[in-house]
Design an enzyme around this catalytic site. Structure first.
Site, short mmCIF file in Angstrom:
data_model
loop_
_atom_site.label_atom_id
_atom_site.label_comp_id
_atom_site.label_asym_id
_atom_site.label_seq_id
_atom_site.Cartn_x
_atom_site.Cartn_y
_atom_site.Cartn_z
N ARG A 227 1.21 -0.96 0.35
CA ARG A 227 0.15 0.06 -0.10
C ARG A 227 0.24 1.75 -0.11
NH1 ARG A 227 -3.54 0.23 4.71
NH2 ARG A 227 -4.16 1.77 4.11
N ASP A 243 -8.54 2.15 4.60
CA ASP A 243 -8.98 0.85 4.18
C ASP A 243 -10.16 0.58 4.12
OD1 ASP A 243 -6.81 0.09 5.60
OD2 ASP A 243 -7.45 0.58 7.80
N GLU A 331 2.01 -1.50 9.71
CA GLU A 331 2.64 -0.67 8.50
C GLU A 331 2.04 0.62 8.50
OE1 GLU A 331 -1.76 -1.18 6.62
OE2 GLU A 331 0.11 -2.78 8.08
N ASP A 332 1.02 0.99 9.28
CA ASP A 332 0.60 2.44 9.29
C ASP A 332 1.46 3.31 10.67
OD1 ASP A 332 -0.52 0.49 11.27
OD2 ASP A 332 -2.40 1.14 11.02
#
Length: 364
Positions: A227, A243, A331-332
């Site tokens: 992403r 999302d 990942e965020d």
């Protein structure tokens, strides 16, 4: 007296020559935000072909020591502040570790060899520093989020939405369908990219709802970090990361985008989180409790500059991206830490509009 305390409380620090022209007192002064007053005629300062040292140091003449006091007294308060700020920027960017000194040396050599894609002096002498401005991405100042204010320009007026899809499409009532309609109605939306990270192949275009903006479905390779890949299809400066189950109003999308245009170097979004040090467990913790403090804005509904995709993919250690893909999580958090490490600034949280259900008025 305590030498370190005296050093940090001093405005100017004399840096005479040592056994050679240079002296370790120079780096000590930079670290302490004490303006170095150089007393070493003929000394070529480190990295002087890219660093503008006249913005961080005062050069004296070692043959005229008695003139030093009057020289430093003549420096005005505004210049003192600017000099001290520059010492901190240069120390943090290039001299705070052996690794940074070595990497700076190698990057300067690379700029000399590949002069057609090299950094200019403005990049080397402005925050966040030359090591975090990758010339392979661009050599134009206006293509980076850090320089808008200094250049007096504003970021673009459109964004690209990137929706991370992990669930198969089995119904027209799934949350992603409503999300597509909400985002596509924004007057600032340029295009929507669906990053398909499901084992099943993506549905045909006819299965997706009609929209007023282009829709592209691309393979996410079933990797969580995909992403944040620098997808060629992203042409706008602003990226709206979503999302598939995010619930927003079009007005909320528009509001967050306008806020981001005022803070283009930061992450701007809705869902906040906090990380904290747990002294009992002697480890870092992570909470989603509603508090007045936050340190992270999740990228499930957040705007940021597309350059961070490039940094995420080409600057971060591979081991960190591999860990995220192996756990399919965090990942965020990694993106938040990357942006904050680059800018030394926190993310910006925007509040969602409170949605009240109107009660019918009583009948008289």
């Amino acid at each position: 007296f305590d030498y370190q305390e005296l050093l940090h409380n001093s405005t100017f620090c004399l840096v005479p020559r040592g056994r050679r022209l240079g002296s370790f007192r120079f780096l000590e002064s930079l670290q302490a935000a004490c303006i170095p007053v150089l007393l070493s005629n003929g000394w070529e300062l480190p990295f002087s072909d890219v660093i503008q040292w006249n913005q961080a140091v005062i050069e004296g003449d070692e043959r005229l020591l008695l003139q030093v006091p009057s020289t430093v007294r003549a420096v005005g308060n505004e210049r003192v502040l600017a000099l001290r700020q520059r010492t901190q920027m240069l120390w943090e960017a290039y001299f705070s570790s052996v690794d940074k000194i070595v990497l700076t040396t190698l990057e300067i050599i690379k700029d000399r060899v590949f002069s057609h894609i090299s950094r200019n002096k403005y990049m080397w002498n402005s925050l966040p520093g030359g090591l975090l401005v990758l010339p392979e991405y661009s050599t134009h100042l206006a293509h980076f989020p850090f320089y808008y204010l200094g250049l007096g320009v504003s970021p673009g007026q459109e964004f690209t939405a990137v929706i991370h899809a992990v669930s198969p499409l089995v119904s027209q009532s799934q949350p992603i369908m409503k999300l597509l309609q909400v985002v596509s109605k924004s007057k600032y939306c340029s295009q929507i990219i669906i990053l398909w990270n499901n084992e099943k192949p993506p549905p045909n275009r006819s299965k997706w709802p009609p929209m007023p903006v282009p829709l592209t479905v691309t393979d996410g390779r079933r990797k969580t970090t995909s992403r944040f890949l620098p997808h060629v299809a992203i042409e706008t400066e602003a990226v709206l990361s979503l999302d598939e189950d995010t619930v927003l109003l079009t007005s909320e999308v528009n509001f967050a985008f306008l806020v981001w245009r005022s803070f283009p170097e930061r992450i701007v979004g809705y869902p906040p989180r906090s990380h904290f040090w747990d002294p009992l467990k002697r480890a870092w913790g992570y909470t989603s409790k509603w508090t007045n403090d936050y340190s992270i804005v999740l990228t499930g509904a957040a705007f940021y500059h597309r350059y961070y995709h490039y940094l995420f993919s080409h600057f971060l250690p591979q081991s960190l991206r591999t860990l995220v893909d192996r756990t399919s999580n965090c990942e965020d958090i990694l993106m938040n830490f990357l942006v904050s490490a680059v800018t030394h600034l926190p993310p910006v949280k925007v509040a969602q509009r409170k949605q009240y259900k109107e009660l019918p008025s009583p009948q008289v």
